[in-house]
Write a protein that holds these residues in place. Structure first.
Motif, PDB file in Angstrom:
ATOM      1  N   TYR A   1       1.333  -3.299  -5.651  1.00 29.48           N
ATOM      2  CA  TYR A   1       1.807  -3.100  -4.287  1.00 29.48           C
ATOM      3  C   TYR A   1       1.093  -1.911  -3.652  1.00 29.48           C
ATOM      4  O   TYR A   1       0.631  -1.980  -2.514  1.00 29.48           O
ATOM      5  CB  TYR A   1       3.322  -2.879  -4.289  1.00 29.48           C
ATOM      6  N   LYS A   2       1.002  -0.803  -4.389  1.00 30.83           N
ATOM      7  CA  LYS A   2       0.336   0.383  -3.861  1.00 30.83           C
ATOM      8  C   LYS A   2      -1.139   0.106  -3.573  1.00 30.83           C
ATOM      9  O   LYS A   2      -1.692   0.553  -2.563  1.00 30.83           O
ATOM     10  CB  LYS A   2       0.460   1.541  -4.842  1.00 30.83           C
ATOM     11  N   LYS A   3      -1.783  -0.645  -4.468  1.00 30.46           N
ATOM     12  CA  LYS A   3      -3.201  -0.983  -4.287  1.00 30.46           C
ATOM     13  C   LYS A   3      -3.388  -1.822  -3.026  1.00 30.46           C
ATOM     14  O   LYS A   3      -4.291  -1.563  -2.219  1.00 30.46           O
ATOM     15  CB  LYS A   3      -3.706  -1.747  -5.512  1.00 30.46           C
ATOM     16  N   GLU A   4      -2.528  -2.815  -2.823  1.00 33.29           N
ATOM     17  CA  GLU A   4      -2.627  -3.677  -1.639  1.00 33.29           C
ATOM     18  C   GLU A   4      -2.338  -2.894  -0.360  1.00 33.29           C
ATOM     19  O   GLU A   4      -2.966  -3.127   0.674  1.00 33.29           O
ATOM     20  CB  GLU A   4      -1.685  -4.871  -1.766  1.00 33.29           C
ATOM     21  N   GLN A   5      -1.382  -1.971  -0.420  1.00 32.06           N
ATOM     22  CA  GLN A   5      -1.060  -1.175   0.750  1.00 32.06           C
ATOM     23  C   GLN A   5      -2.215  -0.246   1.114  1.00 32.06           C
ATOM     24  O   GLN A   5      -2.504  -0.040   2.290  1.00 32.06           O
ATOM     25  CB  GLN A   5       0.218  -0.360   0.512  1.00 32.06           C
ATOM     26  N   SER A   6      -2.856   0.320   0.099  1.00 31.22           N
ATOM     27  CA  SER A   6      -3.981   1.222   0.388  1.00 31.22           C
ATOM     28  C   SER A   6      -5.177   0.455   0.940  1.00 31.22           C
ATOM     29  O   SER A   6      -5.920   0.976   1.776  1.00 31.22           O
ATOM     30  CB  SER A   6      -4.372   2.001  -0.860  1.00 31.22           C
ATOM     31  N   LYS A   7      -5.367  -0.787   0.500  1.00 32.88           N
ATOM     32  CA  LYS A   7      -6.469  -1.598   1.022  1.00 32.88           C
ATOM     33  C   LYS A   7      -6.259  -1.914   2.498  1.00 32.88           C
ATOM     34  O   LYS A   7      -7.207  -1.966   3.272  1.00 32.88           O
ATOM     35  CB  LYS A   7      -6.585  -2.909   0.250  1.00 32.88           C
ATOM     36  N   SER A   8      -5.007  -2.151   2.876  1.00 30.07           N
ATOM     37  CA  SER A   8      -4.738  -2.500   4.276  1.00 30.07           C
ATOM     38  C   SER A   8      -4.601  -1.263   5.147  1.00 30.07           C
ATOM     39  O   SER A   8      -4.407  -1.388   6.361  1.00 30.07           O
ATOM     40  CB  SER A   8      -3.473  -3.351   4.355  1.00 30.07           C
ATOM     41  N   GLY A   9      -4.679  -0.073   4.557  1.00 29.41           N
ATOM     42  CA  GLY A   9      -4.635   1.153   5.350  1.00 29.41           C
ATOM     43  C   GLY A   9      -3.232   1.683   5.572  1.00 29.41           C
ATOM     44  O   GLY A   9      -3.039   2.647   6.289  1.00 29.41           O
ATOM     45  N   LYS A  10      -2.247   1.077   4.985  1.00 30.38           N
ATOM     46  CA  LYS A  10      -0.872   1.540   5.141  1.00 30.38           C
ATOM     47  C   LYS A  10      -0.526   2.445   3.965  1.00 30.38           C
ATOM     48  O   LYS A  10      -1.038   2.275   2.865  1.00 30.38           O
ATOM     49  CB  LYS A  10       0.107   0.364   5.142  1.00 30.38           C
ATOM     50  N   LEU A  11       0.364   3.352   4.211  1.00 36.29           N
ATOM     51  CA  LEU A  11       0.837   4.211   3.130  1.00 36.29           C
ATOM     52  C   LEU A  11       2.111   3.621   2.561  1.00 36.29           C
ATOM     53  O   LEU A  11       2.994   3.178   3.302  1.00 36.29           O
ATOM     54  CB  LEU A  11       1.117   5.627   3.628  1.00 36.29           C
TER      55      LEU A  11
END
Length: 83
Positions: A67-77
């Motif tokens: 989840y953290k990896k996907e959020q960082s890819k999309s630019g969200k924290l």
């Protein structure tokens, strides 16, 4: 209508008395071999429970990391963890 109520009342009384009769049946005392088997079974169940808890924790950690990896890819924290 009256017959139906009497049948229902009789069935209810029977069900309640059957439950009370079962509650009064004494439990047979366990011999040493049965106690040993019960302790062994309890230990195995505890070990299996610990292993299942560890596997669940690992799976949850993998999901969090993904989840953290996907959020960082999309630019969200990712939101901060609650304590």
């Amino acid at each position: 209508m009256k017959t139906r109520i009497m049948i229902i009342a009789g069935a209810l009384a029977f069900a309640l008395s059957a439950g009370q009769a079962q509650a009064r049946i004494p439990v047979a005392p366990m011999d040493d071999a049965a106690k040993a088997q019960a302790e062994e079974k309890k230990a195995k169940a505890a070990e299996a429970g610990k292993k299942a808890a560890e596997l669940l924790a690992k799976a949850q950690d993998r999901v969090v990391e993904r989840y953290k990896k996907e959020q960082s890819k999309s630019g969200k924290l990712a939101p901060a963890a609650k304590k």
